[in-house]
Design an enzyme around this catalytic site. Structure first.
Site, PDB file in Angstrom:
ATOM      1  N   CYS A 130      83.764  42.969  74.207  1.00  0.00           N
ATOM      2  CA  CYS A 130      82.485  43.055  74.909  1.00  0.00           C
ATOM      3  C   CYS A 130      82.698  42.919  76.415  1.00  0.00           C
ATOM      4  O   CYS A 130      82.909  41.811  76.912  1.00  0.00           O
ATOM      5  CB  CYS A 130      81.579  41.943  74.378  1.00  0.00           C
ATOM      6  SG  CYS A 130      80.042  41.791  75.277  1.00  0.00           S
ATOM      7  N   CYS A 133      80.467  40.552  78.292  1.00  0.00           N
ATOM      8  CA  CYS A 133      80.720  39.133  77.999  1.00  0.00           C
ATOM      9  C   CYS A 133      81.991  38.665  78.697  1.00  0.00           C
ATOM     10  O   CYS A 133      82.012  37.645  79.366  1.00  0.00           O
ATOM     11  CB  CYS A 133      80.902  38.923  76.499  1.00  0.00           C
ATOM     12  SG  CYS A 133      79.651  39.744  75.496  1.00  0.00           S
ATOM     13  N   ASP A 134      83.061  39.417  78.532  1.00  0.00           N
ATOM     14  CA  ASP A 134      84.379  38.913  78.910  1.00  0.00           C
ATOM     15  C   ASP A 134      84.971  39.570  80.149  1.00  0.00           C
ATOM     16  O   ASP A 134      86.018  39.138  80.630  1.00  0.00           O
ATOM     17  CB  ASP A 134      85.351  39.081  77.729  1.00  0.00           C
ATOM     18  CG  ASP A 134      84.911  38.241  76.530  1.00  0.00           C
ATOM     19  OD1 ASP A 134      84.202  37.245  76.756  1.00  0.00           O
ATOM     20  OD2 ASP A 134      85.269  38.574  75.385  1.00  0.00           O
TER      21      ASP A 134
HETATM   22  P1  FAD Z   1      75.138  38.714  64.187  1.00  0.00           P
HETATM   23  O1  FAD Z   1      75.536  37.673  65.147  1.00  0.00           O
HETATM   24  O2  FAD Z   1      76.104  39.813  63.864  1.00  0.00           O
HETATM   25  O3  FAD Z   1      74.722  37.973  62.814  1.00  0.00           O
HETATM   26  C1  FAD Z   1      74.544  38.692  61.626  1.00  0.00           C
HETATM   27  C2  FAD Z   1      74.162  37.761  60.491  1.00  0.00           C
HETATM   28  O4  FAD Z   1      73.913  38.543  59.314  1.00  0.00           O
HETATM   29  C3  FAD Z   1      75.232  36.748  60.058  1.00  0.00           C
HETATM   30  O5  FAD Z   1      74.612  35.568  59.634  1.00  0.00           O
HETATM   31  C4  FAD Z   1      75.905  37.448  58.856  1.00  0.00           C
HETATM   32  O6  FAD Z   1      76.532  36.536  57.967  1.00  0.00           O
HETATM   33  C5  FAD Z   1      74.694  38.077  58.214  1.00  0.00           C
HETATM   34  N1  FAD Z   1      74.923  39.229  57.334  1.00  0.00           N
HETATM   35  C6  FAD Z   1      75.540  40.421  57.599  1.00  0.00           C
HETATM   36  N2  FAD Z   1      75.466  41.242  56.533  1.00  0.00           N
HETATM   37  C7  FAD Z   1      74.784  40.560  55.569  1.00  0.00           C
HETATM   38  C8  FAD Z   1      74.359  40.864  54.248  1.00  0.00           C
HETATM   39  N3  FAD Z   1      74.597  42.057  53.665  1.00  0.00           N
HETATM   40  N4  FAD Z   1      73.695  39.914  53.550  1.00  0.00           N
HETATM   41  C9  FAD Z   1      73.411  38.694  54.098  1.00  0.00           C
HETATM   42  N5  FAD Z   1      73.778  38.354  55.355  1.00  0.00           N
HETATM   43  C10 FAD Z   1      74.451  39.278  56.072  1.00  0.00           C
HETATM   44  N6  FAD Z   1      77.061  38.223  73.446  1.00  0.00           N
HETATM   45  C11 FAD Z   1      76.678  37.557  74.552  1.00  0.00           C
HETATM   46  O7  FAD Z   1      75.504  37.573  74.906  1.00  0.00           O
HETATM   47  N7  FAD Z   1      77.590  36.823  75.270  1.00  0.00           N
HETATM   48  C12 FAD Z   1      78.911  36.725  74.913  1.00  0.00           C
HETATM   49  O8  FAD Z   1      79.704  36.061  75.603  1.00  0.00           O
HETATM   50  C13 FAD Z   1      79.325  37.411  73.745  1.00  0.00           C
HETATM   51  N8  FAD Z   1      80.626  37.389  73.351  1.00  0.00           N
HETATM   52  C14 FAD Z   1      80.986  38.006  72.199  1.00  0.00           C
HETATM   53  C15 FAD Z   1      82.314  37.904  71.775  1.00  0.00           C
HETATM   54  C16 FAD Z   1      82.714  38.472  70.576  1.00  0.00           C
HETATM   55  C17 FAD Z   1      84.144  38.322  70.123  1.00  0.00           C
HETATM   56  C18 FAD Z   1      81.766  39.194  69.795  1.00  0.00           C
HETATM   57  C19 FAD Z   1      82.184  39.801  68.461  1.00  0.00           C
HETATM   58  C20 FAD Z   1      80.455  39.333  70.222  1.00  0.00           C
HETATM   59  C21 FAD Z   1      80.048  38.739  71.433  1.00  0.00           C
HETATM   60  N9  FAD Z   1      78.735  38.857  71.896  1.00  0.00           N
HETATM   61  C22 FAD Z   1      78.354  38.162  73.017  1.00  0.00           C
HETATM   62  C23 FAD Z   1      77.721  39.652  71.179  1.00  0.00           C
HETATM   63  C24 FAD Z   1      76.801  38.733  70.350  1.00  0.00           C
HETATM   64  O9  FAD Z   1      77.604  37.868  69.569  1.00  0.00           O
HETATM   65  C25 FAD Z   1      75.878  39.553  69.476  1.00  0.00           C
HETATM   66  O10 FAD Z   1      75.094  40.420  70.286  1.00  0.00           O
HETATM   67  C26 FAD Z   1      74.930  38.664  68.660  1.00  0.00           C
HETATM   68  O11 FAD Z   1      75.642  37.747  67.865  1.00  0.00           O
HETATM   69  C27 FAD Z   1      74.033  39.520  67.766  1.00  0.00           C
HETATM   70  O12 FAD Z   1      73.243  38.670  66.993  1.00  0.00           O
HETATM   71  P2  FAD Z   1      72.604  39.130  65.621  1.00  0.00           P
HETATM   72  O13 FAD Z   1      71.854  37.935  65.117  1.00  0.00           O
HETATM   73  O14 FAD Z   1      71.888  40.399  65.799  1.00  0.00           O
HETATM   74  O15 FAD Z   1      73.823  39.472  64.627  1.00  0.00           O
END
Ligand code: FAD
Length: 306
Positions: A130, A133-134
């Site tokens: 990202c 982010c980084d």
């Molecule tokens: P997610 O965080 O992807 O959560 C998805 C959820 O759904 C989880 O609980 C998972 O277990 C669940 N799930 C998935 N499929 C299923 C299923 N079939 N059944 C039941 N549960 C399921 N963003 C920033 O703002 N700042 C940062 O510094 C940053 N650094 C990052 C670093 C890394 C390495 C990564 C990978 C991402 C980073 N991001 C950062 C991006 C940020 O993490 C995401 O934008 C954010 O987490 C998205 O949130 P979300 O709730 O939409 O999904």
């Protein structure tokens, strides 16, 4: 039967749960794992009001906040399919079923990996996914971007402002990004674009990335680049396999939503990285989780006769 069933417990699902419970709605939050992608994140410096934190710490705080409310938190459960039948039925892989009057889909996304030696080992220690982010962690250093599509070239232009030098490595003969982005990237003095380059290994000193090797597919020669960071930009895959036959998805497989977080199925809302929102960030996921729950609340007060 729940009023609101939230599937996925990353930042989007957590925010949806708090907003729904605060409306007095009977709320469940079901997920494979609480925290989502944030669990895998080291430093977070762009979540406003918290100058610097770490992924596991933010996850613990999100969980504490959710647990402050009357929310049924069901983890270690994977959603398999969603059916509309006088409300909604969510089938879980375990064979269990949950029913609800409205649903918020917040199953997030995952970055496509290169699957080369060293990538996993140095994830968070030079291997990044990202740039928003980084990127700032590599100020004044040399980095590579893997992938010459729109996200790769956008990342390269972004990183060229922050870092010393950016090498873009694209597997194919041609970049796949829009011409206007390629033109912009070529106009910058500190971006080198290499096509027909297959990244073969991430190199490090045991603590952090020091370089990479790639195969020049035109000459079949192995080349070496010294650098401090590698941004992998070969795709973000939304977790929507279980929704393919249920909701309208974008060509990339993202759930299409409107301003209220509503999807193509009345009563089903979506939030966070699983949707077609152009920018995928924690702060955006949290905001859209709140929107989806408020959308579900509006839907329920208009459709719920009980
Ligand atoms: P997610 O965080 O992807 O959560 C998805 C959820 O759904 C989880 O609980 C998972 O277990 C669940 N799930 C998935 N499929 C299923 C299923 N079939 N059944 C039941 N549960 C399921 N963003 C920033 O703002 N700042 C940062 O510094 C940053 N650094 C990052 C670093 C890394 C390495 C990564 C990978 C991402 C980073 N991001 C950062 C991006 C940020 O993490 C995401 O934008 C954010 O987490 C998205 O949130 P979300 O709730 O939409 O999904």
């Amino acid at each position: 039967q729940y009023d609101v069933l939230i599937v996925g417990a990353g930042p989007a699902g957590a925010a949806a749960a708090v907003y729904s419970a605060r409306k007095g709605l009977k709320t469940a939050l079901v997920a494979e794992k609480f925290g989502g992608q944030v669990t895998e994140t080291l430093g977070i410096e762009n979540f406003l009001s918290v100058k610097a934190t770490q992924g596991p710490q933010l996850v613990a705080q999100l969980e504490e906040h959710v647990r402050d409310y009357d929310v049924d938190l069901i983890t270690h459960q994977k959603a398999q399919s969603l059916r509309s039948d006088n409300g909604f039925t969510l089938d879980l892989e375990s064979g269990a079923q949950l029913t609800a009057k409205s649903v918020v889909v917040a199953t997030g996304a995952r970055w496509r990996e290169m699957n080369v030696p060293g990538e996993k080992e140095y994830r968070g220690h030079g291997v990044a996914y990202c740039p928003h982010c980084d990127g700032p962690l590599f100020k004044g250093k040399r980095v590579a971007v893997i992938g010459g599509g729109n996200s790769g070239i956008e990342a390269a232009i972004d990183l060229a402002n922050i870092t010393d030098h950016v090498t873009v490595l694209e597997f194919a003969e041609q970049l796949r990004a829009d011409a206007v982005l390629i033109k912009k990237a070529r106009s910058l003095g500190n971006i080198t674009i290499i096509t027909q380059a297959q990244t073969t290994e991430v190199l490090g000193d045991g603590n952090k990335v020091t370089g990479l090797t790639y195969l020049d597919r035109a000459t079949q020669q192995v080349q070496h680049v010294e650098l401090a960071g590698i941004f992998v930009q070969i795709g973000l895959l939304p977790n929507t396999d279980w929704l393919k036959d249920t909701l309208t998805l974008s060509p990339q497989g993202e759930v299409i939503t409107d301003k209220h977080g509503a999807t193509s199925m009345a009563g089903v809302f979506a939030a966070g990285d699983v949707t077609d929102t152009p920018y995928k960030q924690i702060i955006i996921a949290i905001g859209s989780g709140a929107t989806a729950s408020l959308g579900a609340f509006d839907y329920l007060i208009r459709h719920d006769e009980n």
